[in-house]
Design a protein around this motif. Structure first.
Motif, PDB file in Angstrom:
ATOM      1  N   ALA A  25       0.833  -1.209   0.000  1.00  0.00           N
ATOM      2  CA  ALA A  25       0.000   0.000   0.000  1.00  0.00           C
ATOM      3  C   ALA A  25       0.864   1.254   0.000  1.00  0.00           C
ATOM      4  CB  ALA A  25      -0.935  -0.005   1.210  1.00  0.00           C
ATOM      5  N   MET A  26       1.970   1.236   0.745  1.00  0.00           N
ATOM      6  CA  MET A  26       2.899   2.374   0.738  1.00  0.00           C
ATOM      7  C   MET A  26       3.492   2.579  -0.650  1.00  0.00           C
ATOM      8  SD  MET A  26       4.922   1.764   4.306  1.00  0.00           S
ATOM      9  CE  MET A  26       4.044   1.600   5.855  1.00  0.00           C
ATOM     10  N   LEU A  27       3.888   1.495  -1.300  1.00  0.00           N
ATOM     11  CA  LEU A  27       4.449   1.587  -2.651  1.00  0.00           C
ATOM     12  C   LEU A  27       3.407   2.086  -3.643  1.00  0.00           C
ATOM     13  CD1 LEU A  27       6.595  -1.633  -2.492  1.00  0.00           C
ATOM     14  CD2 LEU A  27       7.505   0.665  -2.964  1.00  0.00           C
ATOM     15  N   ASP A  28       2.181   1.616  -3.527  1.00  0.00           N
ATOM     16  CA  ASP A  28       1.100   2.061  -4.402  1.00  0.00           C
ATOM     17  C   ASP A  28       0.865   3.561  -4.218  1.00  0.00           C
ATOM     18  OD1 ASP A  28      -1.077   1.730  -6.261  1.00  0.00           O
ATOM     19  OD2 ASP A  28      -2.452   1.706  -4.558  1.00  0.00           O
ATOM     20  N   SER A  29       0.825   3.997  -2.979  1.00  0.00           N
ATOM     21  CA  SER A  29       0.619   5.408  -2.677  1.00  0.00           C
ATOM     22  C   SER A  29       1.772   6.252  -3.214  1.00  0.00           C
ATOM     23  CB  SER A  29       0.479   5.585  -1.164  1.00  0.00           C
ATOM     24  OG  SER A  29       0.261   6.927  -0.818  1.00  0.00           O
ATOM     25  N   ALA A  30       2.996   5.812  -2.990  1.00  0.00           N
ATOM     26  CA  ALA A  30       4.171   6.567  -3.418  1.00  0.00           C
ATOM     27  C   ALA A  30       4.265   6.674  -4.936  1.00  0.00           C
ATOM     28  CB  ALA A  30       5.438   5.925  -2.861  1.00  0.00           C
ATOM     29  N   THR A  31       3.986   5.590  -5.645  1.00  0.00           N
ATOM     30  CA  THR A  31       4.065   5.645  -7.104  1.00  0.00           C
ATOM     31  C   THR A  31       2.968   6.549  -7.663  1.00  0.00           C
ATOM     32  OG1 THR A  31       2.829   3.563  -7.305  1.00  0.00           O
ATOM     33  CG2 THR A  31       5.236   3.413  -7.371  1.00  0.00           C
ATOM     34  N   GLY A  32       1.799   6.521  -7.059  1.00  0.00           N
ATOM     35  CA  GLY A  32       0.716   7.397  -7.495  1.00  0.00           C
ATOM     36  C   GLY A  32       1.038   8.859  -7.288  1.00  0.00           C
ATOM     37  N   ILE A  33       1.565   9.199  -6.115  1.00  0.00           N
ATOM     38  CA  ILE A  33       1.934  10.589  -5.816  1.00  0.00           C
ATOM     39  C   ILE A  33       3.043  11.064  -6.756  1.00  0.00           C
ATOM     40  CG2 ILE A  33       3.152  11.981  -4.076  1.00  0.00           C
ATOM     41  CD1 ILE A  33       0.230  11.845  -3.545  1.00  0.00           C
ATOM     42  N   CYS A  34       4.005  10.201  -7.032  1.00  0.00           N
ATOM     43  CA  CYS A  34       5.086  10.540  -7.953  1.00  0.00           C
ATOM     44  C   CYS A  34       4.518  10.868  -9.333  1.00  0.00           C
ATOM     45  CB  CYS A  34       6.084   9.392  -8.034  1.00  0.00           C
ATOM     46  SG  CYS A  34       7.428   9.659  -9.206  1.00  0.00           S
ATOM     47  N   ALA A  35       3.616  10.034  -9.816  1.00  0.00           N
ATOM     48  CA  ALA A  35       3.003  10.271 -11.128  1.00  0.00           C
ATOM     49  C   ALA A  35       2.186  11.558 -11.126  1.00  0.00           C
ATOM     50  CB  ALA A  35       2.140   9.076 -11.527  1.00  0.00           C
ATOM     51  N   ASP A  93       0.983   9.801 -23.022  1.00  0.00           N
ATOM     52  CA  ASP A  93      -0.240  10.535 -22.687  1.00  0.00           C
ATOM     53  C   ASP A  93      -1.231   9.665 -21.920  1.00  0.00           C
ATOM     54  OD1 ASP A  93       0.727  12.746 -23.965  1.00  0.00           O
ATOM     55  OD2 ASP A  93      -0.407  12.430 -25.809  1.00  0.00           O
ATOM     56  N   ARG A  94      -1.121   8.336 -22.066  1.00  0.00           N
ATOM     57  CA  ARG A  94      -2.114   7.428 -21.476  1.00  0.00           C
ATOM     58  C   ARG A  94      -1.606   6.609 -20.298  1.00  0.00           C
ATOM     59  NH1 ARG A  94      -5.466   4.300 -25.841  1.00  0.00           N
ATOM     60  NH2 ARG A  94      -6.547   3.891 -23.913  1.00  0.00           N
ATOM     61  N   GLU A  95      -0.274   6.519 -20.135  1.00  0.00           N
ATOM     62  CA  GLU A  95       0.271   5.654 -19.090  1.00  0.00           C
ATOM     63  C   GLU A  95       1.591   6.212 -18.552  1.00  0.00           C
ATOM     64  OE1 GLU A  95       0.385   0.978 -18.788  1.00  0.00           O
ATOM     65  OE2 GLU A  95       2.111   1.655 -19.965  1.00  0.00           O
ATOM     66  N   ILE A  96       1.797   5.986 -17.251  1.00  0.00           N
ATOM     67  CA  ILE A  96       3.055   6.334 -16.604  1.00  0.00           C
ATOM     68  C   ILE A  96       3.555   5.094 -15.870  1.00  0.00           C
ATOM     69  CG2 ILE A  96       4.195   7.786 -14.868  1.00  0.00           C
ATOM     70  CD1 ILE A  96       2.088   9.919 -15.397  1.00  0.00           C
ATOM     71  N   VAL A  97       4.843   4.788 -16.023  1.00  0.00           N
ATOM     72  CA  VAL A  97       5.471   3.683 -15.300  1.00  0.00           C
ATOM     73  C   VAL A  97       6.403   4.302 -14.257  1.00  0.00           C
ATOM     74  CG1 VAL A  97       6.926   1.622 -15.452  1.00  0.00           C
ATOM     75  CG2 VAL A  97       5.328   2.175 -17.318  1.00  0.00           C
ATOM     76  N   THR A 126       7.390  -1.805  -9.265  1.00  0.00           N
ATOM     77  CA  THR A 126       7.173  -1.082 -10.512  1.00  0.00           C
ATOM     78  C   THR A 126       5.664  -1.011 -10.707  1.00  0.00           C
ATOM     79  OG1 THR A 126       9.241  -1.887 -11.455  1.00  0.00           O
ATOM     80  CG2 THR A 126       7.581  -1.049 -13.001  1.00  0.00           C
ATOM     81  N   ALA A 127       5.168   0.200 -10.885  1.00  0.00           N
ATOM     82  CA  ALA A 127       3.732   0.410 -11.076  1.00  0.00           C
ATOM     83  C   ALA A 127       3.460   0.940 -12.475  1.00  0.00           C
ATOM     84  CB  ALA A 127       3.206   1.410 -10.045  1.00  0.00           C
ATOM     85  N   ARG A 128       2.369   0.458 -13.047  1.00  0.00           N
ATOM     86  CA  ARG A 128       1.838   1.017 -14.292  1.00  0.00           C
ATOM     87  C   ARG A 128       0.568   1.755 -13.908  1.00  0.00           C
ATOM     88  NH1 ARG A 128       4.016  -0.209 -18.895  1.00  0.00           N
ATOM     89  NH2 ARG A 128       5.587  -1.819 -18.956  1.00  0.00           N
ATOM     90  N   LEU A 129       0.517   3.031 -14.265  1.00  0.00           N
ATOM     91  CA  LEU A 129      -0.618   3.869 -13.894  1.00  0.00           C
ATOM     92  C   LEU A 129      -1.269   4.435 -15.140  1.00  0.00           C
ATOM     93  CD1 LEU A 129       1.989   4.826 -11.707  1.00  0.00           C
ATOM     94  CD2 LEU A 129      -0.154   5.109 -10.500  1.00  0.00           C
ATOM     95  N   ARG A 130      -2.592   4.343 -15.204  1.00  0.00           N
ATOM     96  CA  ARG A 130      -3.349   4.870 -16.332  1.00  0.00           C
ATOM     97  C   ARG A 130      -3.666   6.341 -16.065  1.00  0.00           C
ATOM     98  NH1 ARG A 130      -7.953   1.988 -16.057  1.00  0.00           N
ATOM     99  NH2 ARG A 130      -6.726   0.172 -16.571  1.00  0.00           N
ATOM    100  N   VAL A 131      -3.421   7.209 -17.031  1.00  0.00           N
ATOM    101  CA  VAL A 131      -3.694   8.639 -16.919  1.00  0.00           C
ATOM    102  C   VAL A 131      -5.134   8.888 -17.342  1.00  0.00           C
ATOM    103  CG1 VAL A 131      -3.026  10.943 -17.702  1.00  0.00           C
ATOM    104  CG2 VAL A 131      -1.271   9.171 -17.385  1.00  0.00           C
ATOM    105  N   LEU A 132      -5.869   9.622 -16.496  1.00  0.00           N
ATOM    106  CA  LEU A 132      -7.287   9.932 -16.767  1.00  0.00           C
ATOM    107  C   LEU A 132      -7.556  11.415 -16.511  1.00  0.00           C
ATOM    108  CD1 LEU A 132      -8.840   7.010 -14.686  1.00  0.00           C
ATOM    109  CD2 LEU A 132      -8.569   7.058 -17.168  1.00  0.00           C
ATOM    110  N   ALA A 133      -8.559  11.926 -17.182  1.00  0.00           N
ATOM    111  CA  ALA A 133      -9.022  13.272 -16.867  1.00  0.00           C
ATOM    112  C   ALA A 133      -9.790  13.228 -15.551  1.00  0.00           C
ATOM    113  CB  ALA A 133      -9.931  13.786 -17.982  1.00  0.00           C
ATOM    114  N   LYS A 134      -9.590  14.243 -14.702  1.00  0.00           N
ATOM    115  CA  LYS A 134     -10.338  14.301 -13.442  1.00  0.00           C
ATOM    116  C   LYS A 134     -11.807  14.536 -13.746  1.00  0.00           C
ATOM    117  CE  LYS A 134      -6.955  15.952 -10.112  1.00  0.00           C
ATOM    118  NZ  LYS A 134      -6.552  17.092  -9.288  1.00  0.00           N
TER     119      LYS A 134
END
Length: 131
Positions: free
Chosen positions: A52-62, A101-105, A122-130
């Motif tokens: 959960a810490m890693l998930d949170s950290a990768t999200g905040i970084c992105a 434009d659609r993904e951040i690793v 390593t996290a793959r995050l999908r970029v979305l409009a708020k």
């Protein structure tokens, strides 16, 4: 990026998340407080809390790399548990390794108060409009 307590999601509050800024190499630094309630039968921090810490950290970084009209959601989190983690401060160091434009690793590691890397991901995050 400044996180006022009222804007930190409940899960991040539980983890004691604190944004520290960026280090000299441009990595995002985020500190968490591993609580005694997070321990397993061995007295070390249960892996789910570290993930959960890693998930949170990768999200905040992105999020730090995006405009205010965009957000991210995690699509995958490949996590490795390297050493037992103790109760106390754990610092995440996260950096973007790939971005479209659609993904951040994002790659991140968790370092305990003694400077030992206890887990990484390593996290793959999908970029979305708020919304």
């Amino acid at each position: 990026m400044n996180e006022a307590a009222s804007h930190i999601p409940p899960g991040a509050q539980l983890l004691g998340r604190e944004w520290l800024g960026f280090d000299e190499s441009g990595r995002s630094l985020i500190r968490f407080q591993a609580q005694p309630a997070f321990t397993n039968r061995h007295g070390t921090i249960q892996g789910g809390f570290l993930a959960a810490m890693l998930d949170s950290a990768t999200g905040i970084c992105a999020l730090a790399a995006l405009s205010s009209g965009l957000t991210v959601v995690t699509s995958s989190l490949d996590t490795r548990f390297l050493k037992p983690a103790a109760v106390g401060p754990i610092t995440a160091r996260a950096r973007i390794v790939e971005q479209t434009d659609r993904e951040i690793v994002v790659q991140a590691d968790l370092v305990d108060a003694s400077g030992i890397t206890v887990a990484d991901a390593t996290a793959r995050l999908r970029v979305l409009a708020k919304r």
